[in-house]
Design a protein around this motif. Sequence first.
Motif, PDB file in Angstrom:
ATOM      1  N   ILE A   6       0.842  -1.192   0.000  1.00  0.00           N
ATOM      2  CA  ILE A   6       0.000   0.000   0.000  1.00  0.00           C
ATOM      3  C   ILE A   6       0.879   1.244   0.000  1.00  0.00           C
ATOM      4  CG2 ILE A   6      -1.759   1.321   1.228  1.00  0.00           C
ATOM      5  CD1 ILE A   6      -2.806  -1.249   0.022  1.00  0.00           C
ATOM      6  N   VAL A   7       0.721   2.083  -1.005  1.00  0.00           N
ATOM      7  CA  VAL A   7       1.428   3.362  -1.078  1.00  0.00           C
ATOM      8  C   VAL A   7       0.500   4.439  -0.530  1.00  0.00           C
ATOM      9  CG1 VAL A   7       2.415   5.100  -2.612  1.00  0.00           C
ATOM     10  CG2 VAL A   7       2.830   2.668  -3.042  1.00  0.00           C
ATOM     11  N   ARG A   8       0.971   5.161   0.471  1.00  0.00           N
ATOM     12  CA  ARG A   8       0.156   6.173   1.141  1.00  0.00           C
ATOM     13  C   ARG A   8       0.448   7.534   0.527  1.00  0.00           C
ATOM     14  NH1 ARG A   8       2.680   4.228   6.693  1.00  0.00           N
ATOM     15  NH2 ARG A   8       4.455   4.648   5.334  1.00  0.00           N
ATOM     16  N   ILE A   9      -0.600   8.169   0.028  1.00  0.00           N
ATOM     17  CA  ILE A   9      -0.468   9.369  -0.794  1.00  0.00           C
ATOM     18  C   ILE A   9      -1.050  10.581  -0.082  1.00  0.00           C
ATOM     19  CG2 ILE A   9      -1.248  10.451  -2.954  1.00  0.00           C
ATOM     20  CD1 ILE A   9      -1.097   7.662  -4.231  1.00  0.00           C
ATOM     21  N   GLY A  10      -0.399  11.715  -0.266  1.00  0.00           N
ATOM     22  CA  GLY A  10      -0.907  12.990   0.208  1.00  0.00           C
ATOM     23  C   GLY A  10      -1.059  13.950  -0.953  1.00  0.00           C
ATOM     24  N   ALA A  30      -3.655  -0.594  -4.571  1.00  0.00           N
ATOM     25  CA  ALA A  30      -2.320  -0.505  -3.972  1.00  0.00           C
ATOM     26  C   ALA A  30      -2.041   0.883  -3.411  1.00  0.00           C
ATOM     27  CB  ALA A  30      -1.257  -0.882  -5.002  1.00  0.00           C
ATOM     28  N   ALA A  31      -3.032   1.754  -3.379  1.00  0.00           N
ATOM     29  CA  ALA A  31      -2.820   3.122  -2.906  1.00  0.00           C
ATOM     30  C   ALA A  31      -3.901   3.515  -1.911  1.00  0.00           C
ATOM     31  CB  ALA A  31      -2.815   4.099  -4.080  1.00  0.00           C
ATOM     32  N   ARG A  32      -3.556   4.469  -1.053  1.00  0.00           N
ATOM     33  CA  ARG A  32      -4.536   5.028  -0.119  1.00  0.00           C
ATOM     34  C   ARG A  32      -4.268   6.515   0.025  1.00  0.00           C
ATOM     35  NH1 ARG A  32      -4.682   6.079   5.409  1.00  0.00           N
ATOM     36  NH2 ARG A  32      -2.677   5.046   5.786  1.00  0.00           N
ATOM     37  N   LEU A  33      -5.315   7.318  -0.087  1.00  0.00           N
ATOM     38  CA  LEU A  33      -5.195   8.757   0.128  1.00  0.00           C
ATOM     39  C   LEU A  33      -5.256   9.008   1.630  1.00  0.00           C
ATOM     40  CD1 LEU A  33      -4.954  11.586  -1.000  1.00  0.00           C
ATOM     41  CD2 LEU A  33      -7.434  11.638  -1.306  1.00  0.00           C
ATOM     42  N   ASP A  68       3.985   8.365   1.769  1.00  0.00           N
ATOM     43  CA  ASP A  68       5.074   7.906   0.900  1.00  0.00           C
ATOM     44  C   ASP A  68       5.272   8.804  -0.315  1.00  0.00           C
ATOM     45  OD1 ASP A  68       5.499   5.397   2.385  1.00  0.00           O
ATOM     46  OD2 ASP A  68       3.512   4.869   1.607  1.00  0.00           O
ATOM     47  N   ALA A  69       4.185   9.348  -0.838  1.00  0.00           N
ATOM     48  CA  ALA A  69       4.248  10.142  -2.071  1.00  0.00           C
ATOM     49  C   ALA A  69       3.297  11.319  -1.969  1.00  0.00           C
ATOM     50  CB  ALA A  69       3.890   9.280  -3.282  1.00  0.00           C
TER      51      ALA A  69
END
Length: 326
Positions: A6-10, A30-33, A68-69
């Motif tokens: 899981i890539v955690r995004i902002g 594979a991502a979460r805001l 993470d990103a």
Amino acid sequence: MREDSIVRIGFAGCGGVADLHAAAVMRCEAARLAAVSDLNGELAADKARRWGARAVSFEELCAAEDIDAIYILTPMETHVELAAQAMESGKHVLVEKPVSLDTEGIRRLIRLARERGVSCIPGHSYLYLPELARMKRLLGEGKIGRPLTMFMSEIYRMPDELVRRYHGPSIEVLCHQLYLMIAWLGVPKRLHAFGAAVRRELFPDGDEQLSVNAEFAGGALAHLHVSWAGHDETSDPWTFKVKLLGTEGGMHFSRRDQVGGGLEEQRDYPLYLEMFEQETDYFVRRCLLGGEPALSTMEDALLAMQLAEAVRRSFRNGTVETIEIE
């Protein structure tokens, strides 16, 4: 990058384009805001509630250990400084297009990404549509022979009230055509552009419609046309159309191959929305988790902005521009 999937995004910026990116992130397993920021605190809080994220300041976003990103979705003039700050904090970065008119600033982002060992990619989203990615692959495999001609158009009427919020199409729209041209044909050796305006009071420099002709060393030609002056409601609409012709065949794509809705101003273009989904999925799964390069890089963004500068010189000065880029 963490070992889990899981890539955690902002998000930095919660304006209209953030809605499209949020929908894309939510569709990517594979991502979460995780968090969002905006100078308008009320807007950030409202969007955070809608998206199941938390609202923070940009400084908190950069410092957060569970991010993470960061997607830089703010006005273009702030892109370089915010992207640089995010990378200096160890975050991977996606920067919305156009990245910046400041080519030295783009070079700074390229250097920072290398120094910090993070990914920094431009929001060159059309390349991630399967149809356009396929065009690039088949062209590289020689499936249509030697490339001869590229035609590309993007035509729609930008309402007066929105014109006042944006730069002209040579900045806001032409970058799409330029990075696709670079991906398929490379950098031209010469180009010539014309600009024209119907609503001169809104476009005093003539940047409402643009036609660009480009010549390549191998003999190929490209014609790019962007317009905010009117819609195309003919039987063969060129709202967004790409055609590549070669010595052994050709390829074609139209964003209006799938259309929903009613009036032009309200029409739904699913293929436009899909490109955001494909871009996030590729960035998350293949770049950040898989270690693969992006389909379009910051080096491509730099080339696109250098060509855009030549286009503006050409239509303002009536010149044919020789392109000399190292």
